[in-house]
Enzyme design. Structure first.
Site, PDB file in Angstrom:
ATOM      1  N   LYS A   1      -1.138  15.118   9.791  1.00  0.00           N
ATOM      2  CA  LYS A   1       0.023  14.940   8.924  1.00  0.00           C
ATOM      3  C   LYS A   1       1.089  16.019   9.146  1.00  0.00           C
ATOM      4  O   LYS A   1       2.182  15.946   8.576  1.00  0.00           O
ATOM      5  CB  LYS A   1      -0.403  14.932   7.454  1.00  0.00           C
ATOM      6  CG  LYS A   1      -1.143  13.648   7.049  1.00  0.00           C
ATOM      7  CD  LYS A   1      -1.500  13.657   5.577  1.00  0.00           C
ATOM      8  CE  LYS A   1      -2.178  12.345   5.166  1.00  0.00           C
ATOM      9  NZ  LYS A   1      -1.244  11.201   5.200  1.00  0.00           N
TER      10      LYS A   1
ATOM     11  N   ARG B   1       0.855  -1.167   0.000  1.00  0.00           N
ATOM     12  CA  ARG B   1       0.000   0.000   0.000  1.00  0.00           C
ATOM     13  C   ARG B   1       0.902   1.232   0.000  1.00  0.00           C
ATOM     14  O   ARG B   1       2.115   1.130   0.231  1.00  0.00           O
ATOM     15  CB  ARG B   1      -0.942   0.022   1.206  1.00  0.00           C
ATOM     16  CG  ARG B   1      -0.227   0.218   2.534  1.00  0.00           C
ATOM     17  CD  ARG B   1      -1.154   0.138   3.716  1.00  0.00           C
ATOM     18  NE  ARG B   1      -2.175   1.179   3.678  1.00  0.00           N
ATOM     19  CZ  ARG B   1      -2.030   2.398   4.203  1.00  0.00           C
ATOM     20  NH1 ARG B   1      -0.892   2.746   4.794  1.00  0.00           N
ATOM     21  NH2 ARG B   1      -3.008   3.274   4.149  1.00  0.00           N
TER      22      ARG B   1
END
Length: 331
Positions: free
Chosen positions: A310, A213
């Protein structure tokens, strides 16, 4: 039709966005499936050796020497560490037969890494026959960070690993924690059941069926080690970047992509989690028109809680505007 480029930054870059809107997902697919891009291709192998091989391994060695806590193998994971080393040696030898070689003669194995000028003759399972503990030994020869997950009582635990290039997290803090605990701070994934589905998928993973992924964030400068241990060094960059001019902004802000491979080890049954980090500055990304448009759209639409997690909340809007304004950068 993609136009392969000789630029190593662009040729093998794993661009992560499938659309103009990003949300957390498992986004799993079988490993070793080539992905053709506008600049080249990536994904043909589990382990990727590129231009930065020796430099990144040298950086890893320096980090581990300064902070040995970046690597740990809990006692019950010793067998999984050997399993990991042999699995990755086989992968390297199959992918790069001109540079890597693994042979066996009875109980004795021989390993050769011609790029680094390394050779080892060892007895599998006997630590004294290796220059260092097996997980650390193989981590010194792959660019990926390594985490090993052990399954107990229906749950997965991060019980071993060598992680020197973490993106705003700490392996030393997380070692021994469950998979669900490690991912607890990530916004939305519990409500949307993403982490539960990933956990159940991993438990069903079979040997010899690796998956992969991608994940992404952004980094100021080509700094691989943005672990929480070194936050005082890189944290102020998030404020500084808003003060620089446009040219400097495009040169310093990088799209940071992780290609994560998930492998059920054949002997120990542990799950090998590989994390390989790639970085591309915005001024290079802007030369690939589909990437420029899509990244600008993703950043502009990204919800505040996800951008905050993030660590890009302070500059993500400027990055989106910078990419929108630099559409003529493509040759």
């Amino acid at each position: 039709m993609p136009l392969p480029t000789a630029d190593p930054l662009l040729y093998g870059f794993p661009f992560p966005f499938a659309g103009e809107r990003y949300r957390y997902s498992t986004n799993l697919e079988p490993a070793r499936t080539p992905v053709v891009t506008p600049t080249g291709r990536w994904g043909t192998a589990v382990l990727d050796i590129d231009t930065w091989y020796e430099a990144e391994l040298s950086e890893r060695a320096e980090i581990l020497a300064a902070d040995p806590g970046r690597g740990a193998v809990l006692p019950h994971m010793r067998g999984a560490a050997w399993d990991t080393m042999r699995t990755l040696m086989r992968e390297l030898a199959a992918t790069y037969p001109d540079s890597m070689r693994l042979t066996r003669d009875g109980d004795r194995w021989s390993w050769e890494n011609r790029i680094l000028g390394l050779r080892a003759d060892f007895v599998y399972g006997d630590d004294s026959t290796l220059p260092s503990e097996p997980l650390h030994y193989i981590a010194s020869q792959v660019q990926d960070d390594i985490v090993l997950l052990d399954e107990r009582d229906g749950a997965l635990y991060g019980d071993a690993g060598v992680v020197t290039f973490a993106a705003d997290w700490s392996f030393g803090f997380d070692v021994g924690m469950s998979f669900l605990e490690i991912h607890g701070p990530v916004p939305r994934i519990r409500q949307e059941q993403v982490i539960i589905r990933a956990h159940e998928f991993l438990k069903r993973l079979q040997p010899h069926q690796p998956y992969r992924r991608t994940n992404w964030t952004m980094t100021i400068g080509r700094r691989l080690d943005v672990s929480t241990e070194r936050y005082p060094e890189w944290g102020p960059d998030r404020e500084m970047i808003m003060l620089v001019d446009d040219d400097t902004f495009g040169r310093l802000v990088h799209l940071r992509v992780e290609v994560q491979h998930l492998i059920r080890l054949p002997e120990s049954g542990a799950i090998l989690f590989l994390i390989r980090t790639y970085m591309l500055p915005l001024d290079k990304l802007a030369t690939v028109e589909p990437w420029r448009r899509r990244t600008a759209a993703v950043l502009a639409e990204l919800p505040v809680d996800m951008a905050d997690y993030k660590g890009i909340i302070k500059y993500k809007d400027r990055a989106a505007a910078w990419l929108t304004a630099h559409g003529e950068a493509a040759p």
